[in-house]
Design a protein around this motif. Structure first.
Motif, PDB file in Angstrom:
ATOM      1  N   THR A 190       0.830  -1.201   0.000  1.00 29.92           N
ATOM      2  CA  THR A 190       0.000   0.000   0.000  1.00 29.92           C
ATOM      3  C   THR A 190       0.866   1.252   0.000  1.00 29.92           C
ATOM      4  OG1 THR A 190      -1.731  -1.191   1.202  1.00 29.92           O
ATOM      5  CG2 THR A 190      -1.850   1.207   1.204  1.00 29.92           C
ATOM      6  N   LEU A 218       1.025   4.263  -2.871  1.00 27.73           N
ATOM      7  CA  LEU A 218       0.860   5.685  -2.611  1.00 27.73           C
ATOM      8  C   LEU A 218       2.093   6.471  -3.045  1.00 27.73           C
ATOM      9  CD1 LEU A 218      -0.881   5.614   0.887  1.00 27.73           C
ATOM     10  CD2 LEU A 218      -1.940   5.773  -1.373  1.00 27.73           C
ATOM     11  N   LEU A 255       3.643  10.452   3.064  1.00 26.71           N
ATOM     12  CA  LEU A 255       3.408   9.488   4.133  1.00 26.71           C
ATOM     13  C   LEU A 255       4.190   9.886   5.376  1.00 26.71           C
ATOM     14  CD1 LEU A 255       4.062   6.385   1.879  1.00 26.71           C
ATOM     15  CD2 LEU A 255       1.814   7.202   2.568  1.00 26.71           C
ATOM     16  N   ILE A 305      -3.491  15.861  -1.828  1.00 30.75           N
ATOM     17  CA  ILE A 305      -3.685  14.433  -1.572  1.00 30.75           C
ATOM     18  C   ILE A 305      -4.971  13.945  -2.226  1.00 30.75           C
ATOM     19  CG2 ILE A 305      -4.157  12.742   0.245  1.00 30.75           C
ATOM     20  CD1 ILE A 305      -2.232  14.263   2.041  1.00 30.75           C
ATOM     21  N   LEU A 327      -5.086  11.089  -5.115  1.00 29.32           N
ATOM     22  CA  LEU A 327      -5.818   9.837  -4.927  1.00 29.32           C
ATOM     23  C   LEU A 327      -6.894   9.683  -6.001  1.00 29.32           C
ATOM     24  CD1 LEU A 327      -5.921   7.392  -3.014  1.00 29.32           C
ATOM     25  CD2 LEU A 327      -7.852   8.497  -1.894  1.00 29.32           C
ATOM     26  N   LEU A 355      -7.230   6.337   3.109  1.00 28.17           N
ATOM     27  CA  LEU A 355      -6.120   7.026   3.746  1.00 28.17           C
ATOM     28  C   LEU A 355      -6.705   7.588   5.037  1.00 28.17           C
ATOM     29  CD1 LEU A 355      -4.744   9.018   0.658  1.00 28.17           C
ATOM     30  CD2 LEU A 355      -4.457   6.596   1.230  1.00 28.17           C
ATOM     31  N   ASN A 356      -6.456   6.909   6.144  1.00 31.01           N
ATOM     32  CA  ASN A 356      -7.172   7.247   7.374  1.00 31.01           C
ATOM     33  C   ASN A 356      -6.390   6.767   8.600  1.00 31.01           C
ATOM     34  OD1 ASN A 356      -9.317   8.179   8.956  1.00 31.01           O
ATOM     35  ND2 ASN A 356     -10.210   6.129   9.019  1.00 31.01           N
ATOM     36  N   VAL A 364      -5.533  10.978   7.852  1.00 34.56           N
ATOM     37  CA  VAL A 364      -4.609  11.941   7.271  1.00 34.56           C
ATOM     38  C   VAL A 364      -4.513  13.087   8.271  1.00 34.56           C
ATOM     39  CG1 VAL A 364      -4.156  13.518   5.371  1.00 34.56           C
ATOM     40  CG2 VAL A 364      -5.256  11.314   4.923  1.00 34.56           C
ATOM     41  N   VAL A 399      -0.224  11.143   5.368  1.00 33.42           N
ATOM     42  CA  VAL A 399      -1.019   9.939   5.575  1.00 33.42           C
ATOM     43  C   VAL A 399      -0.361   9.105   6.655  1.00 33.42           C
ATOM     44  CG1 VAL A 399      -1.918   7.839   4.507  1.00 33.42           C
ATOM     45  CG2 VAL A 399      -1.791   9.962   3.179  1.00 33.42           C
ATOM     46  N   ALA A 415      -3.086   3.549   5.911  1.00 28.78           N
ATOM     47  CA  ALA A 415      -3.745   3.351   4.621  1.00 28.78           C
ATOM     48  C   ALA A 415      -3.947   1.870   4.381  1.00 28.78           C
ATOM     49  CB  ALA A 415      -2.915   3.954   3.489  1.00 28.78           C
TER      50      ALA A 415
END
Length: 942
Positions: free
Chosen positions: A722, A726, A733, A888, A892, A907-908, A910, A919, A922
């Motif tokens: 993942t 990204l 990140l 972002i 995405l 993405l959680n 962020v 991020v 993810a």
């Protein structure tokens, strides 16, 4: 139209061709090893889904992949070609060698050699052949032939498009071939297809090459062809030269009796033929016992017979050359499995004969054009002529709405009851109404979409020219799939996908049918507002307060009047009247007071739209007030400002208002909501067409990663995968270190060299970490990280998770936001923003768009959130870097557009802070995506 000669080329070296077994049909995904080929080739057959396509004249033919047993059919087709067409196709081949050529074309493996057949008629007669043979790793030679009787109707172009899509799916990037110089028709087909074409003259031949990928120009040209085909199909339905009513009844009060009566009574401008096997005369018109006995092949047949008899009648219509049918009868897909089978049979019959179908289970069609005068419905009242096109998926509701529209002085240009929309859909009607000079406004009542992505593309184009107002029923239906991600759960809770689709396409969505006509009245009779600033003039305070509340809720502004405007108001109003917005004239106000106030606000530069509210006091003259409103509306129209009137009277407003083209409403909220919807549409029109920015991304690397995941069956990517995905799209990140044990987690914490820290567990099947207490935050030392990891390891192993690894990150501060994306099989790529981080589903504060989006759209998504003040510095919080957060969202959106196999991605959280957005966690789920429908298929085909 015929193409060049195809040389008999063998499959390329080291890529042996596959052979299908007797029980393997084209379109079944099989590996080369399964079909008897060299397993080292590692090639998979991509399925070709046989389909129907619409030709330029609105008729249809069937496309499918060839099989070896098709050789006699293809040979018969080649023999049927004229000598000129055979010469252009085969150059010098003799007629006796056509069987050999046909056998070669049907000797296919569906990868290196592929042949596409077009069939038409009840016997599925071959009317077109398109083939490719691979000549190199990424090249293939192509050839086409189209029946002489179908040349010039767009079949060659559609064969080319479908063949290119198949070739591209099997790694063929370039088509090549040669043609005779005199084969100008084939040259026109290639040049007008929109594919970039390179030509090179050789001795007595013209060589060409072209890519198999669809360029934007090619897509645009195919969409234009689809529009022309839809218009041609609907010409037979809404502008027929002759009509037959099959099942026409002598008895008034029956469906078939009223339908036939309405056709006659409304004055259809062509012959109407009743078909009734049991009657010689129907309502004073000579009847015919069957379709076969009609004196001519009619353009349109309206069928009102029992459902079980409809397929037989449709077959007879096809044999007789009827161009289109409207099936009134119910008892089809809406009636259960047997009805669905019957509907499938009906559609197949229509396809065989190239007929188009409205319904079944519908109420008919109307065209009020004086040169047509078609009322093929069984409604009790004749439609009022006007400039509104209306389509309804609910038939009975549609007829009721026609009556309601007439009462509002809102006339129709045409009406189509779609019923089960087994063929003709709202997409076709949008094509038709865009080009219809008699239609200014389009109204839709829809209950379902067959192809919402295509609807969005068509509606977005049409709405630039004509407003579209839609009621989409079923707002409360929950999502049909159980979503594992926060993003999926947020979108499954309601039909916000439809909201996003309509917003993207510029479609005005209303919550109720009443509101739809409130909006339609404004659009039909008033100019679009230039802004959102509303002035309210009233003689009663209460309704003004309701109007002001409705305006704020709908996003309209009530501006403060300039001193000049306020002074002008004071000069002509009662001393006790209010001169602030809303303007309360008070109950004693006279018609002259209304005239002065309305004229003043119409001429005020700080006002874009006006609502005039009148509630009659004990003694009043509503007609005199209406006359002043009409004068003000005329002045407002000259200045490009809409005016709506609210007359709160038991007997309704004076009729002169509607005759003057002034929308009237019984209550102020309806007027304000309608103005707000129209202002939204005006703002959409005024906004420039946006193109997403060009981003520097590593798309090929990301696709390779996804391909590897698909190779093992898809599913959730690992944490490392993942992050790589990204990184390929430049999504920032939070720095992290991986560890396979608590001791290594401590070492990772020491290597990061900062506190506080976060440690998370990762394991196969562990999706929602917080629900498993698999995240520990605000850890102050490496030792605390190790201890937290040990506890998580113990708990997760006890719950059956293996193997368990860890991720160590710095603990960030900032506002937590969820950014998500998914590829919806119906709506396409979607991007989401939500507040709340891990509590996003609790707050359900979400905004979404169809991807891709640009910076402005991403910022607008954030501004729509109820939690937006948290991002802009509420209660002394430092404001977040909105530009970084929007970037972002944009990136995405690009990812889910580029790679539809990314089924859903979260993405959680962020973390959005004053210095950027990063991020922190993810996850992404991969699954195979269905290919898009090929060009030319009926417009609502999913």
């Amino acid at each position: 139209m015929t193409a060049h000669r195809m040389r008999a080329a063998p499959p390329p070296p080291h890529r042996p061709s596959a052979s299908t077994s007797a029980d393997t049909a084209p379109g079944i995904v099989v590996s080369m090893a399964e079909s008897g080929a060299d397993p080292q080739a590692d090639v998979r057959i991509r399925p070709y889904r046989e389909t129907d396509v619409v030709l330029r004249d609105g008729t249809t033919v069937h496309l499918r992949a060839a099989r070896s047993e098709d050789t006699p059919r293809v040979a018969a087709f080649y023999r049927s070609l004229s000598p000129v067409s055979r010469h252009l196709r085969f150059f010098s081949i003799g007629k006796g060698a056509l069987e050999e050529r046909a056998a070669l074309d049907c000797q296919v493996d569906y990868v290196h050699r592929f042949t596409l057949l077009a069939a038409s008629g009840p016997a599925a007669e071959v009317v077109g052949v398109a083939s490719y043979v691979r000549t190199g790793p990424d090249r293939a030679e192509v050839a086409f032939a189209v029946s002489d009787r179908l040349q010039g109707r767009g079949l060659g172009t559609l064969l080319l498009a479908h063949l290119a899509q198949v070739a591209a799916a099997h790694g063929i990037a370039t088509f090549e071939g040669v043609m005779l110089p005199e084969n100008y028709r084939m040259l026109d087909v290639l040049e007008q297809s929109g594919f970039p074409l390179q030509l090179r003259p050789t001795q007595d031949e013209i060589a060409f090459t072209m890519p198999t990928s669809f360029t934007p120009e090619a897509v645009e040209r195919f969409e234009r062809r689809e529009q022309l085909a839809a218009i041609a199909a609907l010409e037979a339905i809404l502008r027929p030269r002759s009509v037959a009513v099959i099942g026409a009844s002598r008895e008034r009060g029956t469906v078939a009796g009223e339908l036939f009566h309405n056709l006659l009574e409304y004055g259809f401008q062509g012959p109407v033929y009743p078909v009734n096997r049991n009657a010689r005369v129907v309502q004073s018109v000579l009847a015919y016992p069957s379709v076969d006995d009609l004196p001519e092949a009619v353009d349109l047949a309206v069928i009102a017979v029992p459902a079980a008899n409809v397929p037989e009648v449709a077959e007879a219509c096809g044999r007789r050359g009827v161009r289109a049918i409207v099936v009134i009868s119910s008892g089809f897909a809406e009636a259960g499995p047997e009805g669905r089978r019957r509907q499938t049979e009906l559609v197949e019959i229509c396809r065989r004969y190239g007929m188009r179908l409205v319904g079944p289970n519908c109420m008919g069609v109307i065209n009020t054009d004086a040169s047509v005068r078609l009322n093929a419905t069984f409604g009790p009242k004749p439609p009022r002529a006007g400039r509104v096109g209306f389509a309804s998926q609910s038939g009975a509701l549609g007829l009721a709405i026609i009556d309601y529209a007439g009462a509002l002085e809102l006339g129709l240009s045409s009406f189509v009851s779609l019923g089960n929309k087994a063929d003709i859909s709202a997409n076709d009607l949008l094509h038709f109404w865009e080009a219809d000079d008699a239609t200014d406004t389009i109204l839709l009542y829809v209950e379902s979409f067959g192809n919402p992505r295509k609807f969005g593309r068509i509606a977005r184009r049409v709405a630039r020219r004509k407003p579209i107002v839609a009621v989409k029923a079923g707002r409360s239906t929950a999502g049909s799939r159980a979503a594992a991600s926060h993003t999926g759960a947020l979108l499954a809770a309601a039909d916000i996908r439809v909201d996003a689709l309509f917003r993207h396409a510029g479609v005005i969505r209303t919550d109720t049918l009443e509101e739809m006509f409130d909006v339609a009245s404004l659009l039909t009779h008033q100019p679009l507002p230039k802004g959102r600033r509303l002035a309210i003039v009233t003689n009663v305070g209460g309704p003004a307060i309701l109007a002001a509340d409705a305006a704020e809720a709908a996003g309209l502004q009530l501006p403060e009047f300039s001193e000049a405007t306020a002074a002008r108001l004071r000069a002509g109003l009662l001393p006790e009247a209010s001169t602030v917005n809303p303007i309360d004239l008070t109950a004693p106000a006279t018609p002259e007071h209304y005239a002065h106030a309305l004229r003043t606000v119409v001429e005020a530069s700080e006002v874009d739209a006006i609502v005039a509210i009148y509630l009659p006091p004990l003694e009043s003259d509503p007609q005199a007030i209406a006359a002043r409103v009409e004068e003000a509306a005329k002045l407002a129209r000259s200045q490009g400002k809409p005016l709506a009137a609210v007359f709160m009277m038991a007997g309704g407003p004076p009729a002169s208002l509607r005759r003057a083209g002034i929308p009237t409403y019984p209550f102020p909220e309806g007027a304000v909501r309608a103005l707000a919807r129209v202002a939204d549409y005006a703002a959409w029109l005024a906004a420039p067409e946006r193109r997403p920015p060009t981003l520097a991304v590593r798309r090929n690397e990301a696709m390779a990663l996804v391909a590897q995941a698909l190779g093992r069956g898809g599913g959730w990517l690992s944490w490392e995968e993942t992050l790589r995905l990204l990184e390929c799209y430049g999504i920032p990140l939070v720095p992290c270190r991986f560890a396979s044990s608590p001791a290594e987690a401590r070492q990772a914490a020491e290597a990061l060299g900062q506190t506080p820290l976060v440690v998370k567990a990762v394991a196969p099947g562990l999706v929602h970490k917080t629900e498993r207490a698999a995240v520990r935050v605000n850890l102050r030392s490496p030792a605390e990280v190790e201890l937290a990891a040990e506890r998580m390891l113990h708990d997760l192993r006890a719950a059956g998770f293996e193997p368990v690894r860890f991720v160590v990150q710095p603990h960030l501060s900032g506002t937590e936001v969820l950014v998500g994306g998914l590829f919806d099989q119906q709506f396409g790529p979607i991007v989401v923003s939500a507040t709340g981080g891990i509590f996003a589903e609790v707050f359900h504060d979400v905004s979404m768009r169809l991807a891709p989006v640009d910076r402005e759209e991403a910022l607008a998504m954030l501004a729509e959130l109820r939690g937006y003040p948290l991002l802009t510095g509420a209660r002394g919080r430092p404001p977040a870097d909105l530009e970084s957060l929007a970037d972002i969202i944009v990136r995405l959106g690009k990812l889910v557009e580029d790679i539809p196999e990314v089924a859903e991605i979260d993405l959680n959280p962020v973390f959005a802070g004053p210095d950027g957005a990063w991020v922190a966690d993810a996850r992404a789920r991969i699954e195979a995506a269905a290919p898009p429908p090929p060009p030319g298929v009926p417009s609502d085909t999913p």
